[in-house]
Scaffold this motif. Structure first.
Motif, mmCIF file in Angstrom:
data_model
loop_
_atom_site.group_PDB
_atom_site.id
_atom_site.type_symbol
_atom_site.label_atom_id
_atom_site.label_comp_id
_atom_site.label_asym_id
_atom_site.label_seq_id
_atom_site.Cartn_x
_atom_site.Cartn_y
_atom_site.Cartn_z
ATOM 1 N N UNK B 189 15.539 5.517 -151.292
ATOM 2 C CA UNK B 189 14.129 5.774 -150.971
ATOM 3 C C UNK B 189 13.620 4.760 -149.946
ATOM 4 N N UNK B 190 14.101 3.521 -150.059
ATOM 5 C CA UNK B 190 13.624 2.466 -149.172
ATOM 6 C C UNK B 190 14.355 2.476 -147.835
ATOM 7 N N UNK B 191 15.347 3.361 -147.700
ATOM 8 C CA UNK B 191 16.056 3.451 -146.423
ATOM 9 C C UNK B 191 17.193 2.458 -146.280
ATOM 10 N N UNK B 192 17.698 1.920 -147.389
ATOM 11 C CA UNK B 192 18.829 0.998 -147.309
ATOM 12 C C UNK B 192 20.093 1.793 -146.989
ATOM 13 N N UNK B 193 21.031 1.149 -146.298
ATOM 14 C CA UNK B 193 22.266 1.819 -145.887
ATOM 15 C C UNK B 193 23.014 2.374 -147.099
ATOM 16 N N UNK B 194 23.505 3.608 -147.006
ATOM 17 C CA UNK B 194 24.120 4.254 -148.174
ATOM 18 C C UNK B 194 25.453 3.637 -148.607
ATOM 19 N N UNK B 195 26.256 3.130 -147.687
ATOM 20 C CA UNK B 195 27.553 2.565 -148.085
ATOM 21 C C UNK B 195 27.388 1.453 -149.106
ATOM 22 N N UNK B 196 26.694 0.361 -148.713
ATOM 23 C CA UNK B 196 26.461 -0.711 -149.691
ATOM 24 C C UNK B 196 25.693 -0.234 -150.924
ATOM 25 N N UNK B 197 24.758 0.711 -150.728
ATOM 26 C CA UNK B 197 23.957 1.194 -151.852
ATOM 27 C C UNK B 197 24.826 1.814 -152.937
ATOM 28 N N UNK B 198 25.670 2.759 -152.562
ATOM 29 C CA UNK B 198 26.484 3.458 -153.572
ATOM 30 C C UNK B 198 27.519 2.532 -154.189
ATOM 31 N N UNK B 199 28.053 1.601 -153.413
ATOM 32 C CA UNK B 199 29.031 0.675 -153.985
ATOM 33 C C UNK B 199 28.351 -0.277 -154.954
ATOM 34 N N UNK B 200 27.191 -0.812 -154.587
ATOM 35 C CA UNK B 200 26.460 -1.684 -155.510
ATOM 36 C C UNK B 200 26.123 -0.929 -156.790
ATOM 37 N N UNK B 201 25.698 0.333 -156.632
ATOM 38 C CA UNK B 201 25.345 1.148 -157.801
ATOM 39 C C UNK B 201 26.542 1.309 -158.728
ATOM 40 N N UNK B 202 27.719 1.491 -158.131
ATOM 41 C CA UNK B 202 28.945 1.666 -158.901
ATOM 42 C C UNK B 202 29.229 0.433 -159.753
ATOM 43 N N UNK B 203 28.936 -0.738 -159.231
ATOM 44 C CA UNK B 203 29.186 -1.969 -159.964
ATOM 45 C C UNK B 203 28.112 -2.194 -161.011
ATOM 46 N N UNK B 204 26.868 -1.895 -160.662
ATOM 47 C CA UNK B 204 25.759 -2.178 -161.569
ATOM 48 C C UNK B 204 25.778 -1.325 -162.826
ATOM 49 N N UNK B 205 26.300 -0.104 -162.712
ATOM 50 C CA UNK B 205 26.130 0.812 -163.844
ATOM 51 C C UNK B 205 26.886 0.351 -165.086
ATOM 52 N N UNK B 206 27.838 -0.536 -164.932
ATOM 53 C CA UNK B 206 28.578 -1.046 -166.085
ATOM 54 C C UNK B 206 28.015 -2.371 -166.602
#
Lengths: 106, 473
Positions: B189-206
């Motif tokens: 939503x804030x316009x952050x780059x999707x590559x780092x976004x999805x990878x960070x999300x992958x780590x955070x969810x655990x």
């Protein structure tokens, strides 16, 4: 030596209900590369153990964590009546005992 | 530069986190707090029954901390795959607890409840239109599978969560969602780059699983910018290292390099992991690309019978040496006795499985060690039948028959199994199985999900109009 003597972690787990994934991690590049060079972590081993075709076995060399990953189709889906291991987490025993043709000094 | 700061409370809502870790995490000024709350990992029962395997008390404890934390800091709380599995009944279970905690604490907020249950008629039409595609190792998928499914959910991406936030939601309680969507919504939503976004999300969810040797469930934090993200643990006693973060891409994933989301594929082949301190890791080089049409993965479960279990030990060395022929005799005798009692029951109505711990109870027919003779065997006699009463009765027959089954070596009347629970059988109840591994193409990302907006107040709740809320910067 056995894989358990040189790896820092051997584990198995579900990757979703229909796939089983194995991770083999090493503490450093030396051990990881040494095991890589032996070639014993291969599709044939998993195909034989789980009665699959080698083409059904995916093997990844994951350098950033000095690790191998192997993914196979799950014999039965997780939690179905015939399944003895809902998390798929105790299927790595034979793999941990796999003989690695390296000298103890490694 | 556009950034986003994300706080993950723990790897699974209901498994807890130290209160101090949450406080430290809040001091790091997150833009959102998220928590994954469901998984297929523990099997099909949560989705099939609509019940959560984590106790309501634990859920309540976590929400009592997370709700006021998010609201007092003016950041959204996003919970995904609610109630253990994200089905509509699971979401209702979680919602009741959440609203109860809100009343108890006198909280006021806008709640978005996003349901992910799928309509069977709509799915059949999609299938007929060629918009359903099988994934690897997929069971057959057809109208019959859809019809006999007890529950079917679609895994939502970030879009329904973003839409809920756009409509002014302070708290998002989502049904089945990809683990990453919980955390990717706000950065996207804030316009952050999707590559780092999805990878960070992958780590955070655990949660803190990506930290080194975490002793118990705990929080984790990521700050994402244009070129990468930094990941760290709010708990000062834990730390992230390049190996601990890199190794986490392995856990529960079929590939360590490619992760498919509804809107594309995260690729970590070129990701690098660098220690920026002895506790913080920076990750760069992750990319995200749209590949093919937008697709939503389905999860479905079907009924697989009623089960009753008998647990017993065997310590007779003669019996252990001749176990296979002994069990063959038991099977024959049990089948004969079942037919005697139930002349109308056919062999298709029930089945028996002897699970032999000490030999191959864990790996079954894939156990390679076949020449060891243990001094003790643990036996689980599993009876599956189309009615619970039949499963119970056949289990009693099986228990009695196995107990006294004669076999050639010993001459006289035998008692073969050590029963630790008297004559009590363990009634497991209805059992289920996952029955589909496919993706569906919707017309657009919100089509398969239904969002309800509710304003929670001290006097109860009221349906909200979906006006855009004014959010402070």
């Amino acid at each position: 030596m056995r894989l358990r003597d040189i790896a820092s972690l051997v584990r198995s787990k579900n990757a979703g209900p229909f796939e089983l994934t194995f991770d083999i991690l090493f503490a450093d590049a030396d051990r990881y590369e040494a095991v890589k060079r032996t070639g014993v972590i291969d599709a044939e081993y998993f195909a034989t153990l789980f009665q699959l075709r080698p083409a059904d076995v995916s093997i990844f060399e994951y350098d950033p964590a000095y690790a191998f990953k192997i993914t196979i189709p799950r014999p039965v889906s997780s939690g179905s009546p015939g399944d003895g291991d809902v998390y798929g987490c105790q299927q790595f025993g034979p793999l941990a005992d796999l003989d690695i043709p390296l000298e103890e000094a490694t | 530069m556009v950034t986003a700061r994300l706080l993950s409370a723990t790897g699974m809502l209901g498994t807890g986190f130290p209160e101090d870790s949450l406080r430290h995490g809040l001091d790091m000024s997150p833009d959102m707090i998220g928590c994954d709350a469901g998984s297929t990992d523990s099997g099909p029962a949560d989705l099939a029954t609509g019940l959560c395997r984590y106790p309501a008390d634990s859920y309540r404890r976590d929400l009592r901390l997370l709700l006021p934390a998010a609201l007092s800091h003016g950041v959204p709380l996003i919970i995904g795959s609610a109630g253990g599995a994200g089905g509509d009944a699971n979401v209702a279970w979680a919602r009741a607890i959440l609203e109860d905690v809100a009343q108890e604490l006198g909280l006021r907020f806008r709640l978005a409840v996003i349901q992910s249950g799928q309509d069977k008629t709509w799915l059949k039409k999609r299938l007929a239109d060629g918009k359903v595609h099988p994934l690897a190792n997929s069971p057959a998928f057809d109208d019959a599978v859809i019809d006999r499914s007890v529950t079917i959910v679609g895994m939502m991406g970030a879009e329904p969560i973003i839409a809920a936030l756009d409509a002014g939601a302070d708290v998002v309680l989502a049904g089945r969602a990809t683990d990453t969507s919980i955390f990717s919504a706000v950065p996207l939503m804030r316009g952050v780059a999707p590559g780092p976004t999805w990878h960070a999300a992958k780590i955070l969810e655990c949660g803190a699983a990506a930290a080194e040797n975490r002793p118990a469930p705990d929080c984790i934090f990521a700050e994402i910018d244009e070129t990468g993200f930094n990941v760290s643990t709010p708990n000062p006693m834990l730390r992230c290292t390049p190996i601990s973060v890199a190794a986490h891409s392995l856990y529960e994933n079929a590939s360590p390099f490619q992760f498919t989301e509804p809107s594309g594929v995260l690729d970590t082949t070129k990701s690098t992991y660098l220690a920026v301190s002895d506790r913080v890791v920076r990750v760069e080089g992750s990319t995200f690309s749209a590949v093919g049409p937008y697709t939503v993965k389905l999860e479905g479960v079907q009924f697989a019978g009623y089960q009753t279990i008998v647990v017993a030990g065997i310590r007779d060395p003669v019996l252990i040496e001749g176990l296979d022929s002994f069990l063959d005799l038991c099977r024959q005798s049990i089948a004969t006795r079942v037919v005697r009692t139930y002349s109308e029951v056919s062999a298709d109505d029930w089945s028996i499985n002897f699970r032999i711990y000490g030999r191959d109870g864990t790996m079954g027919r894939y156990e390679p060690v076949r020449d060891a003779v243990p001094h003790e065997i643990g036996l689980a006699i599993e009876i599956t039948a189309n009615e619970q009463k039949l499963a119970n009765n056949i289990a009693s027959i099986a228990r009695h028959q196995t107990l006294h089954q004669g076999f050639p070596h010993w001459k006289g009347f035998l008692s073969n199994i050590a029963l630790p629970y008297g004559s009590s059988n363990l009634i497991r109840g209805a059992v289920y199985e996952f029955n589909m591994n496919v993706v569906v193409e919707p017309d657009e990302p919100l089509q398969m999900f239904r969002t309800e907006l509710v304003d929670i107040t001290s006097t109860g709740s009221a349906t909200a109009s979906s006006r855009k809320a004014v959010k402070s910067a």
